[in-house]
Write an enzyme that holds these catalytic residues in place. Structure first.
Site, short mmCIF file in Angstrom:
data_model
loop_
_atom_site.label_atom_id
_atom_site.label_comp_id
_atom_site.label_asym_id
_atom_site.label_seq_id
_atom_site.Cartn_x
_atom_site.Cartn_y
_atom_site.Cartn_z
N GLU A 45 0.85 -1.18 0.00
CA GLU A 45 0.00 0.00 0.00
C GLU A 45 0.89 1.24 0.00
O GLU A 45 1.88 1.27 0.74
CB GLU A 45 -0.90 0.02 1.24
N GLU A 93 -2.15 -3.96 7.05
CA GLU A 93 -3.19 -4.98 7.24
C GLU A 93 -3.27 -6.06 6.17
O GLU A 93 -4.33 -6.65 5.97
CB GLU A 93 -4.55 -4.26 7.31
N GLU A 105 -5.32 -2.94 12.77
CA GLU A 105 -5.03 -3.76 11.58
C GLU A 105 -5.95 -4.98 11.54
O GLU A 105 -6.38 -5.40 10.47
CB GLU A 105 -3.55 -4.18 11.55
N HIS A 160 -9.30 -4.02 10.12
CA HIS A 160 -9.30 -3.84 8.67
C HIS A 160 -9.75 -5.10 7.92
O HIS A 160 -10.13 -5.02 6.75
CB HIS A 160 -7.90 -3.48 8.18
N GLU A 184 -9.93 3.84 6.24
CA GLU A 184 -9.14 4.32 7.38
C GLU A 184 -9.98 5.09 8.40
O GLU A 184 -9.84 4.88 9.61
CB GLU A 184 -7.95 5.17 6.91
#
Ligand code: BES
Ligand code: ZN
Length: 872
Positions: free
Chosen positions: A125, A268, A302, A305, A324
């Site tokens: 990411e 995550e 995490e 997520h 987020e």
């Protein structure tokens, strides 16, 4: 600065032209380079644009070959440049095979595949996957992944990727392999691979439906004993998400790998999180209470997520707050359920006020859903994260908790396996809860912090309460439409009794009035209780009213805020006097009385007592001014602290004695609250160099059984004269030399020390063997610790602080642009400062602009140097 980086616009979104259903990755990890063979089943997207060519993103790698349906392509059938591979007129459906070579050994950007110590790991990411292979590196291309890893069995005994391990075996010549299958479709940013010689802590969790999940936490050997708290936190998070949202983990195993070199806190990746060691390691001897809480919350974040981000992901990166903001909100709810609810909320409010508000008032202000960006990594901001979380919290407040949770479940069920938008989320919440969020949506589109004015008019038993709103211009947005703002209000009488229960007023016009009748006398207004909306409140109760709220308000946020307001009045007057060359005024007796009352009637929650006695930070005080005279702010704050310490010397001595440790360290609400008061007492005593304090602190730094108290001792000593400080620091460095995260504390302590030569001290530490410029944690500790934690040094009159940071940003930009850009951001709020600091800071930012090449840092510098916005 050269070149012309490409700006991407939200309005330009187009669905992908081709989709990839299945991805097969074959990693052949050599001692230097890694060979990647990617095989994709591709088909044209029926809902995509009718493009002829197909562009796959890719950077910093060598293309070995590209084949369609097994036939290697000739030179005319594709082109390959610095940032993409373009296939000319590929078929409607085909198998694509791409072979690339990458160089993890020399990848200091910490994106894509790189080496941290002896561990090979990935960070994809936002767009790191395109450093691994050519691929449409966008989150709306979702695929099923099969990953094969082959590596030396001795150097890399542990091989990991997303999903279930379905095969392992020998590959001959001392090499071995493992194959992983992830049954869930995912975007490439959630891909992960790890190879290394790792120690592991194992545990398991049984879900309410009776499935047993295998939990594993990997680190470099020798650190297993620092992982118990992270593992316990993971289990707590799993239980919480089951109990609160009814969400159970969806695979048979969940692994976390902790690495020492990581740009962020954690990531995550599906079933294979990669974490910064700073967000995993927590043992009493080496980690503070704040570290313990951080580990708990990041592990939970995490984990959360897995649903809000992974099962339902973002269509494009403009939607980042979809995952987020929502996940930070879930993390905040979790944290409130684990710790002191009042102080946990106060800390969330502080982050918004002290970091998000300045961002929203500065050159980099942007909506929670941005309209454009050059480098996505620059948009992982406090606005997208925390203001985004506050927007979700407002929806929860409007719907009520149960209805909100049902709404989130509806959203997850409706969009399972999809890449969606913030609008899709808002629609799902409306569908499920029945709320009308038409006007509320503006919170996602408009940047800037609304100012909410509170005026009262009391007459004969009736209070007229007028609320007003206005929002300043931000870059690209000169005019703002009215927000829909929930403002929670309660009324108290002079004796501190609540005479009107809390009520949420919805301010959705520029001005509105509410009437409260049947009052026995003029009430005290407690407004924005619990911080119901991310706004600046212009509400000026007099000192007596503030003292009443401080003593009696049932909302801890308002109690704390009343204390802050009382302190701020003195501080603002002090800054004004100092800036005008006058002597610093003494605090009012009213302030001393309020503190005396608090000390003799402390709240049951010790952490709240400590929070209420903590002076507003330098940043918070600065927020009260259009042009910050930073040195006057520091002087006024020091002066007030000394005045309070002098007046209450005995009381602080008593607090210190009464709150010293009586038992071995445990991390729980009660004990952490006690330690907070202890540390606060040391801090006040240090402000006046109280008799015996230095000796006590030195002794404590040697004998404490935990890092929280040891750090309290070192922080107390840090700015004091005499040998104790240097002795304590030297002993500390020697004792913890083998613990890089503890040495970060040592670096940070020195970077934050107030002394005339702090710039030279930090410069010298750059060459210290215990510092490492390629490690983000070290850089953040020393340079971030200096620029954020040492305002007097950073803003030093000869500009030495600015020059130091500017030079290091330029140096860092060549290695790790993501981190360089974050550091450059510290020079961008120059307009908020008074002269001569403003011009000197601006000059340093311009100097950065001349030396850097990455899109990341250039975007930050350009925004920082752009003209200020004006209201239209
Ligand atoms: N997805 C992010 C990590 C990330 C951020 C990757 C930016 C790439 C670029 C992760 O979920 C995250 O938000 N991590 C936070 C910690 C969290 C508790 C707010 C972080 O790393 O700071
Ligand atoms: Zn996150």
């Amino acid at each position: 600065m050269t070149g012309n980086p490409q700006r991407k616009y939200r309005a330009d979104y187009q669905p992908p032209a081709w989709l990839i259903d299945d991805v097969e990755l074959d990693f052949d990890i050599g001692s230097a380079q890694t060979h990647v063979r990617a095989t994709h089943s591709v088909r044209r997207n029926p809902d995509g644009p009718a493009a002829e060519d197909w562009r796959l993103d890719g950077r910093d790698m060598t293309l070995v070959s590209v084949a369609i349906d097994g036939r290697r392509l000739g030179e005319s059938e594709y082109s390959c440049g610095d940032s993409a591979l373009v296939l000319h007129g590929p078929p409607e459906a085909f198998t694509l095979t791409v072979e690339t070579r990458i160089d993890p050994e020399h990848n200091l950007s910490l994106e894509g595949l790189y080496r941290s110590g002896d561990i090979l790991c990935t960070q994809c990411e936002a767009t790191g996957f395109s450093r691994i292979t050519y691929f449409p590196d966008r989150p709306d291309v979702m695929s099923r992944y099969v990953t094969r890893i082959t590596a030396d069995a001795q150097a890399h005994p542990v091989l990991l990727s997303n999903g279930d391990c379905v095969e392992i075996g020998s590959a001959g010549a001392g090499r071995h392999y493992a194959v992983f299958e992830d049954p869930f479709v995912k975007p490439c940013y959630l891909f992960a691979l790890v190879a290394g010689d790792l120690g592991v802590l194992r545990d398991s969790h049984t879900t309410p439906s009776g499935r047993t999940i295998d939990l594993r936490l990997y680190t470099e050997h020798g650190n297993e004993d620092q992982c118990a708290h992270a593992m316990a936190s993971l289990k707590q998070a799993m239980v919480w998400d089951e109990a609160t949202y009814g969400l159970e983990y969806d695979l048979d195993s969940y692994a976390i790998v902790a690495v020492g070199s990581f740009n962020m806190g954690a990531m995550e990746n599906k079933s294979l999180n990669v974490f910064n060691t700073a967000c995993i390691f927590a043992a009493p001897e080496t980690a503070t209470d704040d570290d313990f809480a951080l580990v708990r919350d990041v592990v939970a974040h995490e984990y959360f997520h897995n649903y809000t981000g992974n099962r339902v992901t973002c269509r494009d990166w403009f939607q980042l707050s979809l995952k987020e903001g929502l996940t930070v909100h879930r993390e905040h709810q979790f944290a409130i359920d684990q710790g002191s609810p009042g102080v946990t909320r106060i800390e969330q409010v502080r982050a918004i006020r002290e970091v998000q508000f300045p961002e929203d008032a500065g050159p980099r202000a942007h909506p929670v859903r941005p309209e454009s960006y050059v480098e996505m990594n620059n948009f992982y901001t406090i606005t997208v994260y925390h203001k985004g979380a506050e927007l979700i919290r407002m929806m929860e407040a409007m719907a009520g908790r149960d209805a909100f949770i049902a709404g989130v479940r509806h959203y997850l069920a409706k969009h399972d396996g999809q890449a969606v938008t913030i609008e899709d989320f808002v629609v799902a919440i409306e569908e499920s809860t029945g709320l009308d969020l038409a006007q509320f949506r503006r919170w996602y589109a408009q940047a800037g912090t609304p100012r909410v004015g509170v005026q009262t008019d009391y007459r004969e038993g009736a209070l007229a309460l007028t609320l007003t709103q206005s929002t300043p211009a931000t870059p690209g947005q000169p005019d703002k439409a009215d927000f829909d703002i929930p403002v929670s209000v309660a009324l108290f009488d002079d004796a501190g009794r609540m005479v009107r229960e809390p009520e949420v007023l919805r301010l959705d016009t520029a001005q509105a009035e509410w009437r409260f009748e049947g009052l026995a006398g003029e009430p005290t207004v407690s407004a924005l209780r619990g911080f119901t909306a991310p706004v600046r409140l212009d509400h000026a109760p007099d000192d007596a009213a503030l003292a009443r709220l401080m003593a009696h308000d049932s909302d801890p946020v308002c109690r704390w805020d009343a204390a802050q307001s009382l302190f701020l009045k003195t501080l603002v007057a002090g800054v004004a006097a100092r800036s005008g060359g006058e002597a610093l005024p003494e605090p009012s007796e009213r302030l001393f009385e309020a503190i005396a009352h608090l000390l003799s009637n402390p709240p049951a929650d010790r952490a709240l007592l400590a929070a209420m006695l903590t002076l507003p930070s330098v940043t918070r005080i600065g927020e009260e001014f259009d042009a910050i005279d930073i040195h006057a702010v520091c002087a006024a704050r020091d002066h007030l602290k000394q005045a309070i310490a002098t007046r209450f010397l005995e009381e602080f001595e008593a607090l210190r004695a009464d709150h010293a440790a009586l038992q071995a360290y445990v991390f729980d609400v009660e004990e952490a609250g006690r330690r907070r008061v202890f540390r606060l007492a040391l801090d006040y005593l240090a402000a006046v160099d109280a008799p015996g304090l230095r000796e006590r602190a030195l002794e404590l730094s040697r004998t404490a059984d935990n890092m929280t108290d040891r750090m309290a001792a070192l922080e107390a000593l840090r700015d004091l004269p005499g040998a104790a400080r240097d002795t304590a620091l030297a002993e500390f460095a020697e004792r913890w030399a083998d613990y890089p995260l503890v040495m970060d504390k040592w670096l940070r302590l020195q970077a934050g020390t107030r002394r005339a030569d702090s710039v030279e001290q930090v410069t010298a530490l750059l060459d210290d063997a215990r510092f490492d410029f390629t490690n983000p944690n070290r850089v953040r500790a020393l340079l971030g610790g200096f620029a954020r934690g040492n305002p007097a040094g950073f803003h030093r009159a000869d500009s030495g602080g600015y020059t130091l940071i500017a030079d290091q940003v330029v140096r860092l930009d060549a290695l790790n642009p993501q981190l360089a850009a974050a550091l450059a951001g510290l020079l961008t709020p120059w307009r908020r400062h008074a002269e001569p600091e403003a011009s000197a800071m601006r000059a340093a930012l311009a100097r950065v602009g001349e030396g850097v090449h990455s899109d990341n840092t250039r975007e930050i510098v350009e925004a920082g140097l752009a003209e200020a916005p004006r209201s239209g």
